[in-house]
Design a protein around this motif. Sequence first.
Motif, PDB file in Angstrom:
ATOM      1  N   UNK A  53      22.016 -20.863  -5.173  1.00  0.00           N
ATOM      2  CA  UNK A  53      22.238 -21.673  -3.970  1.00  0.00           C
ATOM      3  C   UNK A  53      22.488 -23.125  -4.345  1.00  0.00           C
ATOM      4  N   UNK A  54      21.789 -23.600  -5.370  1.00  0.00           N
ATOM      5  CA  UNK A  54      21.974 -24.985  -5.805  1.00  0.00           C
ATOM      6  C   UNK A  54      23.376 -25.209  -6.352  1.00  0.00           C
ATOM      7  N   UNK A  55      23.894 -24.237  -7.099  1.00  0.00           N
ATOM      8  CA  UNK A  55      25.244 -24.371  -7.650  1.00  0.00           C
ATOM      9  C   UNK A  55      26.288 -24.399  -6.537  1.00  0.00           C
ATOM     10  N   UNK A  56      26.113 -23.555  -5.534  1.00  0.00           N
ATOM     11  CA  UNK A  56      27.067 -23.547  -4.425  1.00  0.00           C
ATOM     12  C   UNK A  56      26.986 -24.844  -3.622  1.00  0.00           C
ATOM     13  N   UNK A  57      25.774 -25.365  -3.438  1.00  0.00           N
ATOM     14  CA  UNK A  57      25.619 -26.629  -2.712  1.00  0.00           C
ATOM     15  C   UNK A  57      26.278 -27.766  -3.481  1.00  0.00           C
ATOM     16  N   UNK A  58      26.083 -27.795  -4.796  1.00  0.00           N
ATOM     17  CA  UNK A  58      26.724 -28.828  -5.612  1.00  0.00           C
ATOM     18  C   UNK A  58      28.241 -28.701  -5.535  1.00  0.00           C
ATOM     19  N   UNK A  59      28.740 -27.461  -5.613  1.00  0.00           N
ATOM     20  CA  UNK A  59      30.183 -27.227  -5.542  1.00  0.00           C
ATOM     21  C   UNK A  59      30.760 -27.789  -4.251  1.00  0.00           C
ATOM     22  N   UNK A  60      30.113 -27.505  -3.139  1.00  0.00           N
ATOM     23  CA  UNK A  60      30.614 -27.971  -1.847  1.00  0.00           C
ATOM     24  C   UNK A  60      30.645 -29.499  -1.784  1.00  0.00           C
ATOM     25  N   UNK A  61      29.573 -30.132  -2.250  1.00  0.00           N
ATOM     26  CA  UNK A  61      29.535 -31.593  -2.208  1.00  0.00           C
ATOM     27  C   UNK A  61      30.608 -32.194  -3.115  1.00  0.00           C
ATOM     28  N   UNK A  62      30.748 -31.643  -4.322  1.00  0.00           N
ATOM     29  CA  UNK A  62      31.752 -32.147  -5.254  1.00  0.00           C
ATOM     30  C   UNK A  62      33.156 -31.990  -4.690  1.00  0.00           C
ATOM     31  N   UNK A  63      33.434 -30.816  -4.135  1.00  0.00           N
ATOM     32  CA  UNK A  63      34.770 -30.541  -3.610  1.00  0.00           C
ATOM     33  C   UNK A  63      35.095 -31.447  -2.430  1.00  0.00           C
ATOM     34  N   UNK A  64      34.149 -31.670  -1.547  1.00  0.00           N
ATOM     35  CA  UNK A  64      34.390 -32.588  -0.425  1.00  0.00           C
ATOM     36  C   UNK A  64      34.828 -33.953  -0.945  1.00  0.00           C
ATOM     37  N   UNK A  65      34.169 -34.433  -1.998  1.00  0.00           N
ATOM     38  CA  UNK A  65      34.521 -35.740  -2.551  1.00  0.00           C
ATOM     39  C   UNK A  65      35.870 -35.709  -3.258  1.00  0.00           C
ATOM     40  N   UNK A  66      36.186 -34.599  -3.921  1.00  0.00           N
ATOM     41  CA  UNK A  66      37.484 -34.486  -4.597  1.00  0.00           C
ATOM     42  C   UNK A  66      38.626 -34.469  -3.581  1.00  0.00           C
ATOM     43  N   UNK A  67      38.430 -33.751  -2.485  1.00  0.00           N
ATOM     44  CA  UNK A  67      39.454 -33.722  -1.439  1.00  0.00           C
ATOM     45  C   UNK A  67      39.638 -35.118  -0.858  1.00  0.00           C
ATOM     46  N   UNK A  68      38.533 -35.822  -0.629  1.00  0.00           N
ATOM     47  CA  UNK A  68      38.627 -37.183  -0.097  1.00  0.00           C
ATOM     48  C   UNK A  68      39.351 -38.108  -1.062  1.00  0.00           C
ATOM     49  N   UNK A  69      39.264 -37.799  -2.375  1.00  0.00           N
ATOM     50  CA  UNK A  69      39.934 -38.616  -3.387  1.00  0.00           C
ATOM     51  C   UNK A  69      41.399 -38.233  -3.582  1.00  0.00           C
ATOM     52  N   UNK A  70      41.873 -37.209  -2.841  1.00  0.00           N
ATOM     53  CA  UNK A  70      43.290 -36.860  -2.889  1.00  0.00           C
ATOM     54  C   UNK A  70      43.662 -35.728  -3.814  1.00  0.00           C
ATOM     55  N   UNK A  71      42.713 -34.837  -4.104  1.00  0.00           N
ATOM     56  CA  UNK A  71      42.993 -33.722  -4.999  1.00  0.00           C
ATOM     57  C   UNK A  71      43.123 -32.405  -4.234  1.00  0.00           C
ATOM     58  N   UNK A  72      43.933 -31.501  -4.789  1.00  0.00           N
ATOM     59  CA  UNK A  72      43.916 -30.099  -4.386  1.00  0.00           C
ATOM     60  C   UNK A  72      42.940 -29.375  -5.299  1.00  0.00           C
ATOM     61  N   UNK A  73      42.252 -28.381  -4.759  1.00  0.00           N
ATOM     62  CA  UNK A  73      41.250 -27.649  -5.531  1.00  0.00           C
ATOM     63  C   UNK A  73      41.736 -26.225  -5.748  1.00  0.00           C
ATOM     64  N   UNK A  74      41.761 -25.806  -7.007  1.00  0.00           N
ATOM     65  CA  UNK A  74      42.193 -24.465  -7.387  1.00  0.00           C
ATOM     66  C   UNK A  74      40.987 -23.695  -7.916  1.00  0.00           C
TER      67      UNK A  74
END
Length: 303
Positions: A53-74
């Motif tokens: 659960x911790x890994x998934x929570x970290x993933x979601x937070x990281x991805x939200x910030x990456x999207x805000x920074x202008x990245x596509x996530x693969x």
Amino acid sequence: MPSTVVLAPDAPDYPAALRDLATAERAPPTLYLRGALPTLPAVAVVGRREASAEACAFTRALVHDLVAAGFAVWSGGAFGVDAAAHEATLEAGGRTVVVTGAGLDRPYPREHVPLFDRVLAAGGALLSRLPDTIPPRPQHFLARNHVLAALTRVTVVVEAGLKSGARSAAAAARKLGRPLLVVPHPPWTEAGAGCAEELAMGARAVTCAADVLGAMGHHPPPRRRRTEREPGPPRALPLPFEGTFGPLEKAVLGVLGDTPTHLDVICDTVGAPLPAVAGALLTLTLQAVVVEGPAGSYRRGKR
């Protein structure tokens, strides 16, 4: 469902990053595409299927910030970290690409067909090395990871055991000379033993989106320190940076004050499950508006 577009290596819209990797021993593969490949810079986010659960929570937070920074996530469309990466991208209004190890008429896992449909509806893509009717096979996923690493600028491994398939994506990134970032894990957790091995082999540690940007040579400007002549915003503003947070982050922030509040109390107050609240707290902590205290407690930051 859009029809499949076949991208041969000599096609004008074939990804140049993959064509350029051709060698005398290996020609670039034909690709099969549904949807549209984003033109945004791409980050691969991968991890184990039985993610914590911790890994998934970290993933979601990281991805939200990456999207805000202008990245596509693969990612690879699998259970666990992959699914968390795709779902978080969609939640953040970003573009995501599923690179699968099966033909596009044989979606794998079948349980993720609704997720794949959402990816396409949001302007993302499904991509495979295999013709539409080919079923999933273990060797297909190893080949898939080479494409995933080749077509992204950096690979992030969130959680991986010693024999995790995510490590094949890490190996492909290393072989291709792409930046490889790995989330550090406590040494006593078997789920993160593969991450420890990757760090020992030279991968960089990642704890936030700024580490991903730094790996590509993009460094955010340093924050100016406030002086006595520059007082911070008055505490009467209850939700600093309100426009940058989603509904759950705002709800969590509304619960917190200057006195530490335990995670269980936060979950009960906002009425959300622990993994989701943990992800929201991680986002708020990374933005320095929340400070983590002892024994699972949190309070408002001074920012």
